[in-house]
Design an enzyme around this catalytic site. Sequence first.
Site, mmCIF file in Angstrom:
data_model
loop_
_atom_site.group_PDB
_atom_site.id
_atom_site.type_symbol
_atom_site.label_atom_id
_atom_site.label_comp_id
_atom_site.label_asym_id
_atom_site.label_seq_id
_atom_site.Cartn_x
_atom_site.Cartn_y
_atom_site.Cartn_z
ATOM 1 N N TRP A 13 1.120 -1.476 0.249
ATOM 2 C CA TRP A 13 -0.417 0.061 0.029
ATOM 3 C C TRP A 13 0.874 1.322 -0.069
ATOM 4 C CZ3 TRP A 13 -3.970 -0.968 -1.991
ATOM 5 C CH2 TRP A 13 -5.051 -2.663 -1.616
ATOM 6 N N ASP A 66 -1.618 6.291 6.716
ATOM 7 C CA ASP A 66 -2.896 5.529 5.460
ATOM 8 C C ASP A 66 -3.232 5.060 7.335
ATOM 9 O OD1 ASP A 66 -4.239 3.264 4.708
ATOM 10 O OD2 ASP A 66 -2.704 2.980 2.790
ATOM 11 N N LYS A 120 -11.883 -2.770 6.788
ATOM 12 C CA LYS A 120 -11.495 -3.283 7.562
ATOM 13 C C LYS A 120 -11.779 -3.343 9.121
ATOM 14 C CE LYS A 120 -8.269 -3.569 3.747
ATOM 15 N NZ LYS A 120 -7.632 -2.572 3.169
HETATM 16 C C1 LIG Z 1 -7.051 -2.200 2.278
HETATM 17 C C2 LIG Z 1 -5.828 -1.099 2.445
HETATM 18 C C3 LIG Z 1 -5.797 0.054 1.465
HETATM 19 C C4 LIG Z 1 -6.640 -0.112 0.406
HETATM 20 O O1 LIG Z 1 -7.633 0.291 0.334
HETATM 21 P P1 LIG Z 1 -9.076 0.147 -0.443
HETATM 22 O O2 LIG Z 1 -10.461 1.247 0.379
HETATM 23 O O3 LIG Z 1 -10.086 -1.094 -1.369
HETATM 24 O O4 LIG Z 1 -8.554 1.593 -2.004
HETATM 25 C C5 LIG Z 1 -5.070 0.823 1.043
HETATM 26 N N1 LIG Z 1 -4.012 0.909 2.382
HETATM 27 C C6 LIG Z 1 -3.921 -0.524 3.465
HETATM 28 C C7 LIG Z 1 -3.011 -0.060 4.201
HETATM 29 C C8 LIG Z 1 -4.911 -0.661 3.309
HETATM 30 O O5 LIG Z 1 -5.287 -2.234 4.517
#
Ligand SMILES: *Cc1c(COP(=O)(O)O)cnc(C)c1O
Length: 359
Positions: free
Chosen positions: A102, A170, A194
């Site tokens: 990511w 993030d 998540k």
């Molecule tokens: C799942 C995830 C993403 C991507 O998320 P989307 O909502 O599918 O764009 C980005 N960063 C992390 C740390 C993730 O676990």
Amino acid sequence: MAERKVNFNPGPATLPVPVLETLSKHTIEYKDCGMSVLEISHRSPEFTEILDAAQKRMHEVFSVPDTHQVLFMGGGASTQFAMVAMNLLQGGTADYVNTGTWSKKAIAEAKRYGTVHLAGDTSADNFNHLPDKLEFSADPRYVHFTSNNTIFGTQFHDFPDVGAAPLICDMSSDILSHRWDVSRFALIYAGAQKNLGPAGVTVVIIRKDLLERCADDVPTMLSYKTFVEKNSLYNTPPVGPIYTVKLVLDWIADQGGLEAVEQNNAKKADMVYGAIDAHPDYYRGAVVNKDHRSTMNVTFRLPTEELEKKFIAEGAAQGLHGMKGHRSVGGVRTSIYNAMPLQGVERLVAFMDKFRQAN
Ligand SMILES: *Cc1c(COP(=O)(O)O)cnc(C)c1O
């Protein structure tokens, strides 16, 4: 209904049952209003109340100070990779810490809008630990971290002081898993699927004074200014997912707040890592530095790939669902987010023990 699976999927992920129950009721009719929560107008008093309550709850549960505003957007965390850079980079230099898939994607987007300085990078070790040291550039526009590396199973349990540079994070896979000093962050973003709710909404927590640094020539729907000024209501926001996030936040409050959730998460993670470490000749944690292990995504290997396949298949047959590791790591990954019940982890640990003895 079939027996509910223990869902170790990395995302979309398991949700608290009480949330699903309330949601299912309100999917038919929301609070005697004669309509489903999915049918009400985003300008209605009902939704205004939901949005307001969701923001308030986030402030309460995550101790978000009044200097920050809670926003709800579409496009997933992946859109934030570009949005952060479009708004804040403007041809300058930003520092990124490359700790996984990511981060790599965030870096690729940032490079379209300026220069990326890698303050740390563990790609040479296939991201099986966090960087030993970080080196920041002189005056970066911002510093970007991925707090929890969902695929590799590493997690920052603290961040270094980045001085005056805005700290951007993030937190898609560990937001609300433990307490943070939110005031340290200029911007936090997280896809909801998540730890916060269903797919379809991204939560952004922005320090309001960051807007002064945001570019003006950004498309309306990709500008943080739009979302702050219109309180996430410039266009039709994802009404249903926002409502679900509100229910998840209520659920966290009902658990005793973030402190209780944090304790529960530590307990669950200790149980799984304990089961791994008790038999290091059989189970091997994929993260080489134990201090860097994630409490959310536990990655581990078995002696052979064949045994790993068997482990995942036999687990699935017993209701332990979604344990396959990401192809870039292989092996097993069990995602044990907030909503994973303790009993789910107990079943996993019992299965690990039985499987080892039988194989
Ligand atoms: C799942 C995830 C993403 C991507 O998320 P989307 O909502 O599918 O764009 C980005 N960063 C992390 C740390 C993730 O676990």
